[in-house]
Motif scaffolding. Structure first.
Motif, short mmCIF file in Angstrom:
data_model
loop_
_atom_site.label_atom_id
_atom_site.label_comp_id
_atom_site.label_asym_id
_atom_site.label_seq_id
_atom_site.Cartn_x
_atom_site.Cartn_y
_atom_site.Cartn_z
N TRP A 151 7.48 2.67 -13.87
CA TRP A 151 7.43 2.21 -12.49
C TRP A 151 6.09 1.54 -12.20
CZ3 TRP A 151 10.86 0.70 -9.42
CH2 TRP A 151 12.11 1.33 -9.29
N TRP A 152 5.00 2.13 -12.68
CA TRP A 152 3.69 1.51 -12.51
C TRP A 152 3.65 0.12 -13.14
CZ3 TRP A 152 -0.12 2.46 -9.32
CH2 TRP A 152 -0.33 3.76 -8.84
N MET A 153 4.19 0.01 -14.33
CA MET A 153 4.18 -1.27 -15.04
C MET A 153 5.04 -2.30 -14.30
SD MET A 153 5.55 -2.14 -18.88
CE MET A 153 7.25 -1.79 -18.37
N LEU B 180 0.83 -1.21 0.00
CA LEU B 180 0.00 0.00 0.00
C LEU B 180 0.86 1.25 0.00
CD1 LEU B 180 -2.86 1.20 0.17
CD2 LEU B 180 -2.67 1.07 2.67
N LEU B 181 1.95 1.24 0.78
CA LEU B 181 2.86 2.39 0.81
C LEU B 181 3.48 2.65 -0.55
CD1 LEU B 181 4.56 4.55 2.26
CD2 LEU B 181 6.19 2.74 2.87
N VAL B 182 3.88 1.58 -1.23
CA VAL B 182 4.48 1.73 -2.56
C VAL B 182 3.47 2.31 -3.54
CG1 VAL B 182 5.45 0.47 -4.53
CG2 VAL B 182 6.18 -0.11 -2.21
N VAL B 183 2.23 1.84 -3.48
CA VAL B 183 1.18 2.36 -4.36
C VAL B 183 0.94 3.85 -4.10
CG1 VAL B 183 -1.27 2.23 -4.94
CG2 VAL B 183 0.05 0.13 -4.66
N ILE B 184 0.95 4.23 -2.83
CA ILE B 184 0.77 5.65 -2.47
C ILE B 184 1.92 6.49 -3.02
CG2 ILE B 184 0.72 7.28 -0.54
CD1 ILE B 184 -0.80 5.16 1.06
#
Length: 310
Positions: A48-50, A13-17
């Motif tokens: 990075w998203w990919m 979750l932290l990485v997604v934020i």
């Protein structure tokens, strides 16, 4: 939560934020300065998203798919390395055996055979490659070729396979699950690169190895080491079996070895007079550009954890 151990879920979750924040900052910068070209920044964020999406999907699906995923990364890394480093025409039949080491090495990982995992490439492949090369009957450039092929296999297959082996270690932190140590290693390694860059950008004055990497400074290096060491002490008990003081040591190992992994691959690129090792990842370059630090941090962190608790 959602079948993911709670501590691992919080890190994901932290990485997604962080990615969402990066996307927002990129968008605001483009809106504020429409006259400037932010193509590379936009590509970096999108990549990075990919990358994170594929990584999390592989890790969360099941253990076998995650091992196959890291095996595929080894294949891409070895292929990219051999595409930028000159090899002899006659070495093509030898290169086949280097590629064949990938499924065999990851098979040892999948069955948890530590003894064979740890010696297969450093011993058996080390002996096999020059023997196969000798049978070709070509001696010109022999030493250089055998050195390149074995070092490439060690970096891209043996070193990276340590990440996969973390997945098969018995779970000793139920709150993080089998993916906890992998998430810890990946997050700390990548965040180390970011911290050393930020500290160097803000306070960098004294260059460390200007001929290899002119942007690397003592201030950036020491600032990154201090940050990651402290962060390791805080997060290791949440994601791994390590306690806080062992986490400090793990953070120190990752920050220092990550720096050297970065500059070693930089040395390779400078020797070959190239900017990036490839163009597979838009905005980042090649797979080796993204995994340079991991090829050094993974084996050291793995063995520190293994000999501490297994």
């Amino acid at each position: 939560m959602f079948g993911v151990p709670i501590h691992s879920f919080y890190l994901i979750l932290l990485v997604v934020i962080l990615l969402m924040s990066g996307s927002l900052i990129s968008y605001r910068m483009q809106q504020k300065h429409p006259d400037k070209d932010y193509t590379e920044l936009r590509q970096r964020v999108q990549s990075w998203w990919m990358m994170i999406g594929i990584l999390f999907a592989a890790l969360l699906f099941n253990q076998t798919l995650a091992i196959v995923f890291f095996g595929f990364l080894s294949f891409l890394a070895l292929k990219e390395f051999l595409s930028i480093v000159p090899t002899r025409q006659t070495d093509r039949r030898v290169i086949f055996w280097a590629y064949l080491s990938i499924p065999v090495q990851y098979y040892w990982v999948s069955i948890g055979w530590y003894g064979m995992f740890i010696i297969f490439i450093p011993v058996y492949i080390f002996l096999l490659l020059p023997v196969r090369m000798v049978l070709l009957g070509e001696t010109k450039g022999f030493i250089r070729s055998v050195g390149i092929l074995h070092w490439a296999t060690m970096l891209t297959v043996f070193a990276i396979s340590h990440i996969a082996y973390l997945l098969v270690l018995p779970v000793k932190n139920e709150m993080a699950g089998y993916i906890g140590p992998v998430l810890f290693l990946l997050f700390m390694t990548q965040f180390n690169d970011v911290c050393q860059y930020i500290w160097g950008k803000r306070f960098g004055r004294h260059k460390i190895i200007p001929k290899v990497s002119p942007n690397k400074t003592w201030e950036g290096f020491l600032g990154g080491v201090a940050t990651i060491t402290l962060l390791g002490g805080l997060t290791a008990p949440l994601l791994t079996p390590l306690n806080w003081w062992q986490g400090l040591i793990a953070g120190l190992l990752i920050s220092v070895s990550g720096f050297f992994g970065d500059v070693v691959i930089s040395s390779v690129k400078r020797d070959l007079q190239i900017k990036d090792t490839g163009n597979l990842i838009p905005g980042h370059g090649g797979i080796l550009d993204r995994m340079d630090s991991l090829m050094f941090t993974a084996p050291l962190f793995f063995h520190f954890l293994y000999y501490s608790y297994y």
